[in-house]
Design an enzyme around this catalytic site. Sequence first.
Site, PDB file in Angstrom:
ATOM      1  N   CYS A  79     -28.355 -25.719  48.088  1.00  0.00           N
ATOM      2  CA  CYS A  79     -28.270 -24.435  47.383  1.00  0.00           C
ATOM      3  C   CYS A  79     -29.432 -24.269  46.396  1.00  0.00           C
ATOM      4  O   CYS A  79     -30.571 -24.173  46.820  1.00  0.00           O
ATOM      5  CB  CYS A  79     -26.904 -24.271  46.713  1.00  0.00           C
ATOM      6  SG  CYS A  79     -26.549 -22.554  46.236  1.00  0.00           S
ATOM      7  N   HIS A 187     -23.533 -24.734  51.382  1.00  0.00           N
ATOM      8  CA  HIS A 187     -22.873 -25.870  50.733  1.00  0.00           C
ATOM      9  C   HIS A 187     -22.188 -26.735  51.791  1.00  0.00           C
ATOM     10  O   HIS A 187     -21.063 -26.436  52.202  1.00  0.00           O
ATOM     11  CB  HIS A 187     -21.836 -25.378  49.725  1.00  0.00           C
ATOM     12  CG  HIS A 187     -22.424 -24.811  48.482  1.00  0.00           C
ATOM     13  ND1 HIS A 187     -22.782 -25.598  47.409  1.00  0.00           N
ATOM     14  CD2 HIS A 187     -22.745 -23.533  48.141  1.00  0.00           C
ATOM     15  CE1 HIS A 187     -23.286 -24.833  46.454  1.00  0.00           C
ATOM     16  NE2 HIS A 187     -23.276 -23.578  46.878  1.00  0.00           N
ATOM     17  N   GLU A 189     -20.781 -29.538  51.421  1.00  0.00           N
ATOM     18  CA  GLU A 189     -19.578 -30.151  50.847  1.00  0.00           C
ATOM     19  C   GLU A 189     -18.391 -29.199  50.854  1.00  0.00           C
ATOM     20  O   GLU A 189     -17.247 -29.636  50.639  1.00  0.00           O
ATOM     21  CB  GLU A 189     -19.871 -30.649  49.424  1.00  0.00           C
ATOM     22  CG  GLU A 189     -19.913 -29.592  48.342  1.00  0.00           C
ATOM     23  CD  GLU A 189     -21.204 -28.785  48.275  1.00  0.00           C
ATOM     24  OE1 GLU A 189     -21.330 -27.978  47.333  1.00  0.00           O
ATOM     25  OE2 GLU A 189     -22.076 -28.952  49.159  1.00  0.00           O
TER      26      GLU A 189
END
Length: 212
Positions: A79, A187, A189
């Site tokens: 990001c 992202h 994650e």
Amino acid sequence: MLAILDYKAGNQTSVRRALDHLGIPCVITADPAVIAGAHGVIFPGVGAAGQAMNELLTTGLDKVLKDQVQAGKPLLGICVGCQIMLDYSQENDTKALGIVPGECRLFNAAWTEEDGTPIRVPHMGWNSIVQKRPCELLKGIEPEAEFYFVHSYYPAPPESYVIATCTYGEEFCAIHGGPGLWAVQFHPEKSGRPGLALLRNFYAYCKEASRA
């Protein structure tokens, strides 16, 4: 072990949780010695480019990152980390790290979806990516897999650095870099199975690189 760069830029904890879920050893750290001893570095970030760069410059972590890249340490930007790996960001008129050539640009609110609906800024939610060239990060991940995006600015490196793209009104770069030096605008994650697979692939690459 992976070092998650700690520079008060937001999503370090969520990255660590994803790595913990995968059983990948990791530590959130700003210690240059720990970073130097890691198999690879994850450079996360949320928020504004200017603030993120200020934190890096204040702590000296900008030099630590550049030194590790020069030494061949694998790096994954996420990001805002992805954005400030470039030379410049339009956000806050920010001179960035210059690890990868290019700049970060604000989405054009005049862009429209296929049905003519104007896009909303920020780009927020799930979207698919299209791989443009081979990349170890994407091994075993389905073509046009969906990942989770939250951003108002997007990376614009030279075409030779573009690994995958996403379309939001217009096509933009979603992954850039080269072997061992990668940056993802989304992202991983927060992207479920494809995101976890990408993180697993990064760690596998780091371990293999450390044996070379």
